[in-house]
Design an enzyme around this catalytic site. Structure first.
Site, mmCIF file in Angstrom:
data_model
loop_
_atom_site.group_PDB
_atom_site.id
_atom_site.type_symbol
_atom_site.label_atom_id
_atom_site.label_comp_id
_atom_site.label_asym_id
_atom_site.label_seq_id
_atom_site.Cartn_x
_atom_site.Cartn_y
_atom_site.Cartn_z
ATOM 1 C CE LYS A 159 12.027 -3.766 -5.566
ATOM 2 N NZ LYS A 159 12.698 -5.011 -5.999
ATOM 3 C CB CYS A 202 -0.872 0.033 1.241
ATOM 4 S SG CYS A 202 -1.906 -1.412 1.432
ATOM 5 C CG ASN A 236 0.160 2.190 3.714
ATOM 6 O OD1 ASN A 236 -0.882 2.239 3.075
ATOM 7 N ND2 ASN A 236 1.304 2.708 3.279
ATOM 8 N N GLY A 237 -1.005 -0.990 6.747
ATOM 9 C CA GLY A 237 -0.807 -1.812 7.940
ATOM 10 C C GLY A 237 -2.047 -2.643 8.228
ATOM 11 N NE ARG A 289 5.524 1.190 -1.192
ATOM 12 C CZ ARG A 289 6.372 1.276 -0.182
ATOM 13 N NH1 ARG A 289 7.476 1.957 -0.331
ATOM 14 N NH2 ARG A 289 6.124 0.698 0.963
ATOM 15 C CE LYS A 305 13.661 -12.684 -8.792
ATOM 16 N NZ LYS A 305 14.513 -12.442 -7.644
ATOM 17 C CD GLU A 328 16.819 -14.689 -6.271
ATOM 18 O OE1 GLU A 328 16.226 -15.054 -5.244
ATOM 19 O OE2 GLU A 328 16.582 -13.609 -6.835
ATOM 20 C CD GLU A 357 9.735 -12.574 -7.797
ATOM 21 O OE1 GLU A 357 9.044 -11.884 -7.034
ATOM 22 O OE2 GLU A 357 10.977 -12.586 -7.728
ATOM 23 C CG HIS A 406 16.459 -38.230 0.110
ATOM 24 N ND1 HIS A 406 16.650 -39.453 0.699
ATOM 25 C CD2 HIS A 406 17.702 -37.716 -0.105
ATOM 26 C CE1 HIS A 406 17.948 -39.677 0.853
ATOM 27 N NE2 HIS A 406 18.610 -38.635 0.356
ATOM 28 C CD1 TRP A 458 -0.471 -5.902 -3.170
ATOM 29 C CD2 TRP A 458 -0.701 -6.736 -1.108
ATOM 30 N NE1 TRP A 458 -0.020 -7.193 -3.185
ATOM 31 C CE2 TRP A 458 -0.145 -7.722 -1.933
ATOM 32 C CE3 TRP A 458 -0.928 -7.033 0.235
ATOM 33 C CZ2 TRP A 458 0.175 -8.996 -1.472
ATOM 34 C CZ3 TRP A 458 -0.613 -8.299 0.703
ATOM 35 C CH2 TRP A 458 -0.060 -9.268 -0.154
HETATM 36 C C1 AGP Z 1 12.218 -10.991 -4.891
HETATM 37 O O1 AGP Z 1 12.186 -11.044 -6.263
HETATM 38 C C2 AGP Z 1 10.961 -10.739 -4.235
HETATM 39 N N1 AGP Z 1 10.259 -9.656 -4.782
HETATM 40 C C3 AGP Z 1 10.920 -10.872 -2.714
HETATM 41 O O2 AGP Z 1 11.212 -12.190 -2.426
HETATM 42 C C4 AGP Z 1 11.822 -9.949 -1.855
HETATM 43 O O3 AGP Z 1 13.163 -10.288 -2.007
HETATM 44 C C5 AGP Z 1 11.382 -10.070 -0.380
HETATM 45 O O4 AGP Z 1 10.056 -9.633 -0.260
HETATM 46 C C6 AGP Z 1 12.276 -9.323 0.577
HETATM 47 O O5 AGP Z 1 12.269 -7.953 0.309
HETATM 48 P P1 AGP Z 1 13.375 -6.993 0.903
HETATM 49 O O6 AGP Z 1 14.679 -7.406 0.349
HETATM 50 O O7 AGP Z 1 12.950 -5.633 0.452
HETATM 51 O O8 AGP Z 1 13.336 -7.148 2.394
#
Ligand code: AGP
Length: 608
Positions: free
Chosen positions: A603, A2, A100-101, A27, A485, A481, A488, A504, A74
Site C-alpha cells: 500500500k 514492511c 524497514n528500509g 500495507r 488497475k 489508470e 495490478e 505508431h 516485504w
Molecule cells: C495504485 O493502485 C497503486 N497501488 C500505486 O500505483 C500507488 O498509487 C503508488 O504507489 C503511489 O502511492 P502514494 O499515492 O501513496 O504515493
C-alpha cells in the site's frame, strides 16, 4: 510495505503485537515475525512466511513477556523465507532488531563481520545491525545503537531489544516512518499510526536523524548523535481506526462506493460557485502569489502520477500556465532544473512513498517550493512539505487506489480553478466550472447506482491475453489508470496509449477478438477518437467504450458501451475512471485474485 510494531508496558506483549501487525496487513507483506523479552531472561522469537495468521498460530498463546517487537516483511534483500523474515538477532540472540528500509553499505559490513568470525543466518541487509550493535555493546544499549548507526548508510526505521534491558525499546529513524504511542504506564511503537489507534491516540512522530528510548513510563528523543530534541505529543485524527468493510465483501468495492462522499469532503468549504473561485487554505497562496507562478510541476507515482497528469492538463488548458506531471522516481534521479517560480505539487495518498519523498527533498535542496497534496494526515510527505492540502478521502485500505485518485484529481481541479481565476478565466466560465465540480458527487452516485454492462466487458477482458486502453487529452491518464488497475488486480497484460500514438506501434497488436477499452467523453477530441475506434474495429478488435450518456454514435461503435453522466469535458476523468475501477475489481473477482492485497504490491512503497 514492511511494518513495525513495538510494545512495552505491563500487559502481555504478544496479543498487542499481533493485533498491531494485523492492522498493518493492508500495507502488503510476505512474512511476519515477533520477539518478546522473557521474564526468565532471553528473548523468544518466532517467524513465519505468509500471513500474520500463520505467525499467530506459531506463537504459544500464553507466551509471557511484556516488552516486544514485531514486523511484517516485504522482501528486498533475499527471498521470501522464514530465515529472512524479521526479527534478526546477534549470534547469542541477546540483541534483536526489526528494520524497514534498505542499508546501502550492508555488504561491506557483512564481509567485515564474517572476517571477524560472525556467522550470518539470513541473506538480509538487516542482519548486519544486531551483529554490528553487538561489537559496540559494553552494557550501554543506547551507546551501542548510536555507534552502529554511525557506520550505517541507507534508510531505516528500526527497533532494537536487548535481553539485558527488559522494558526498553530503542527506535531510530532515517527515511522510514516511525510513530511512538504514549499510553498510561505503557508505550507503543509503529511504522504507521493504524497499528496504535486501538490503544492510544496520543503520539510522537519521530523525525529523520532521531533516536528514541522508549520505556513504559518514559519516552526520550535525541538526535542520532545524542543532541537534545523536544517533541510535543500530538492527537491522532479521528479517521484512524474507522476502517471496516461494512456491507462490502472487499475494501476496494467499499472505497469505490465511498467516492460521492470522499469527493464531497474534498470540495467542502473550498469551492465558491457564486464567486467563481476556490480556496485551498493549506497552500497559503494569495492572488499575488498565484500570478507569479510561471510553471506547475506535479510529482507522484502510480495512480498519484496519473492524477497529476490530469491536473497538469487542466491547468494548461484553463489557467494557461505551463504544467507537467513527472514520475517522482525519474524526476529525482535526473538532477532536475528547479526554478524558484515553479510550484511543485507532491501528490501522494499515503504520504510515505519513498520516491515521491525523494523528489520533494530534491526540490527543497535546490531551493524550490513544493506543496503536498496528500491523504494521510501527519504523514512524512505532508510534514516534509510543511504546507499543502489534505484530500480528505478517509482511510484507503485496499492496495489499489480508487477514492484517493478521484479526490486527488478533485483537489487539483480546485487548484486549477484558483490559478485560472487569477489569470484569464472569466467570472462566467469560472462559475460554470465551480458548479460543475460541485455536481460531481451526484454524478458519481448516479453512475455507481447503475454502472452498465460491466460483467459483459469483464467476460471479454478475462479471456484476453492482452488488452489495450486508449484515450486522448485528459482521457489518456484515465486510460493509464484503468490499465494500471487491471494489471495490478487481475494480472491481465495490458497497456495504455494515447489514441494518436496507436498507429505508431500498438496497432500491430490488433487482431480479431482483441479487447480495446476506449475512454471517449464528449469533448473536443471525441471525433478523432471515434476515428481511432474505427481503425481498431476494422482489424477485428472488440471495443469496450466508456462514453458520455446520450452519445449514440460512440455507443453504436462499441461491442460493450458503458455510459457515464455528462460533465464539463475537463472534469470528465472524475466519472470516466469509475467504470475502469469496476472493470478491474470485477475481473479480479472473476479470476479469484486477492483483491485487497494483490501479489507483490504494497500500500505504501517506502523503499526506492
Ligand atoms: C495504485 O493502485 C497503486 N497501488 C500505486 O500505483 C500507488 O498509487 C503508488 O504507489 C503511489 O502511492 P502514494 O499515492 O501513496 O504515493
Amino acid at each position: 510495505m514492511c511494518g513495525i510494531v513495538g510494545y512495552t508496558g505491563s500487559r502481555a506483549a504478544t496479543p498487542v503485537l499481533l493485533d498491531g501487525l494485523r492492522r498493518l496487513e493492508y500495507r502488503g507483506y510476505d512474512s511476519a515475525g515477533l520477539a518478546v523479552i522473557q521474564p526468565t531472561g532471553g528473548v523468544a522469537m518466532r517467524k513465519e512466511v505468509g500471513r500474520v495468521a500463520a505467525l499467530a498460530r506459531a506463537v504459544p498463546p500464553d507466551l509471557p513477556g511484556s516488552c516486544g517487537i514485531a514486523h511484517t516483511r516485504w522482501a528486498t534483500h533475499g527471498g521470501v523465507t522464514q530465515a529472512n523474515a524479521h526479527p534478526h538477532a546477534d549470534s547469542e540472540d541477546r540483541i534483536v532488531v526489526i528494520h524497514n528500509g534498505i542499508l546501502d553499505n550492508s555488504e561491506v559490513i557483512r564481509q567485515r563481520l564474517i572476517a571477524d568470525g560472525v556467522t550470518f543466518r539470513s541473506e538480509t541487509d538487516t542482519e548486519v545491525l544486531p551483529h554490528l550493535i553487538r561489537t559496540f555493546y559494553d552494557g550501554d544499549p543506547v551507546a551501542a545503537v548510536r555507534a552502529a548507526l554511525a557506520e550505517i548508510r541507507g534508510t531505516y526505521g528500526l527497533a532494537v531489544l536487548f535481553a539485558d534491558h527488559p522494558g526498553l525499546l530503542i527506535a531510530a529513524r532515517n527515511g522510514s516512518p516511525l510513530v511512538i504511542g504514549v499510553g498510561e504506564g505503557e508505550s507503543f511503537l509503529a511504522s504507521d499510526p493504524h497499528a496504535l489507534v486501538k490503544y492510544t491516540r496520543r503520539v510522537i512522530y519521530l523525525e529523520d536523524g532521531e533516536l528514541a528510548t522508549i520505556r513504559p513510563d518514559e519516552i526520550a528523543t535525541t538526535t542520532l548523535q545524542g543532541g537534545g530534541v523536544n517533541h510535543t505529543v500530538e492527537e491522532l485524527e479521528a479517521v484512524y481506526g474507522s476502517e471496516d468493510k461494512g456491507e462490502f465483501p472487499h475494501f476496494m468495492l467499499k472505497e469505490i462506493h465511498e467516492q460521492p462522499e470522499s469527493i464531497s469532503r474534498c470540495l467542502r468549504g473550498r469551492v465558491q460557485p457564486r464567486e467563481g473561485n476556490a480556496r485551498l487554505g493549506g497552500f497559503d497562496l494569495s492572488p499575488a502569489d498565484l500570478v507569479r507562478i510561471d510553471r506547475v510541476c506535479m510529482l507522484g507515482c502510480g495512480t498519484s502520477y496519473h492524477a497529476g497528469m490530469v491536473g497538469a492538463m487542466a491547468i494548461e488548458r484553463l489557467a494557461r500556465v505551463p504544467a507537467v506531471a513527472e514520475i517522482a522516481s525519474e524526476f529525482r534521479t535526473r538532477n532536475p532544473i528547479i526554478s524558484p517560480d515553479t510550484i511543485h505539487l507532491a501528490v501522494s495518498q499515503s504520504g510515505e512513498t519513498a520516491d515521491t519523498l525523494g523528489a520533494v527533498k530534491e526540490v527543497q535542496v535546490k531551493g524550490g517550493r513544493v506543496l503536498g497534496v496528500v491523504n494521510v494526515v501527519g504523514s512524512t510527505i505532508a510534514r516534509t512539505c510543511g504546507a499543502g492540502v489534505y484530500i480528505h478521502s478517509g482511510p484507503e485500505v485496499a492496495v489499489a487506489s480508487t477514492k484517493a485518485f478521484t479526490s486527488q484529481v478533485t483537489a487539483l481541479f480546485i487548484f486549477t480553478l484558483m490559478l485560472a481565476r487569477s489569470r484569464s478565466l472569466s467570472l462566467h466560465d469560472a462559475q460554470r466550472l465551480a458548479r460543475g465540480l460541485m455536481n460531481i458527487p451526484e454524478f458519481v452516485r448516479a453512475y455507481l447506482a447503475s454502472p452498465g454492462p460491466i460483467p459483459e466487458a469483464v467476460r471479454l477482458l478475462t479471456q484476453a491475453r492482452y488488452a489495450l486502453f486508449m484515450g486522448r487529452g485528459v482521457s489518456f491518464p484515465v486510460a493509464k489508470e484503468g490499465a494500471l488497475k487491471l494489471k495490478e488486480l487481475a494480472y491481465i497484460p495490458c497497456e495504455a496509449y494515447p489514441c494518436g500514438e496507436m498507429k505508431h506501434g500498438p496497432i500491430a497488436m490488433m487482431e480479431p477478438g482483441r479487447p480495446v477499452v476506449v475512454v471517449v467523453p464528449d469533448d473536443e477530441h471525441r471525433e478523432r477518437t471515434l476515428s481511432n475506434m474505427q481503425e481498431v474495429r476494422a482489424r477485428g478488435a472488440v471495443l469496450i467504450v466508456v462514453h458520455t450518456r446520450g452519445d449514440d454514435e460512440a455507443a453504436a461503435m462499441a461491442t460493450i458501451p458503458i455510459a457515464v453522466p455528462a460533465t464539463d469535458p475537463v472534469l470528465s476523468p472524475l466519472v470516466t475512471v469509475l467504470p475502469l475501477q469496476l472493470l478491474a475489481y470485477q475481473a479480479a473477482l472473476a479470476l479469484g485474485k486477492d483483491i485487497d492485497r494483490p501479489r507483490n504490491l504494497a500500500k505504501s512503497v517506502t523503499v526506492e
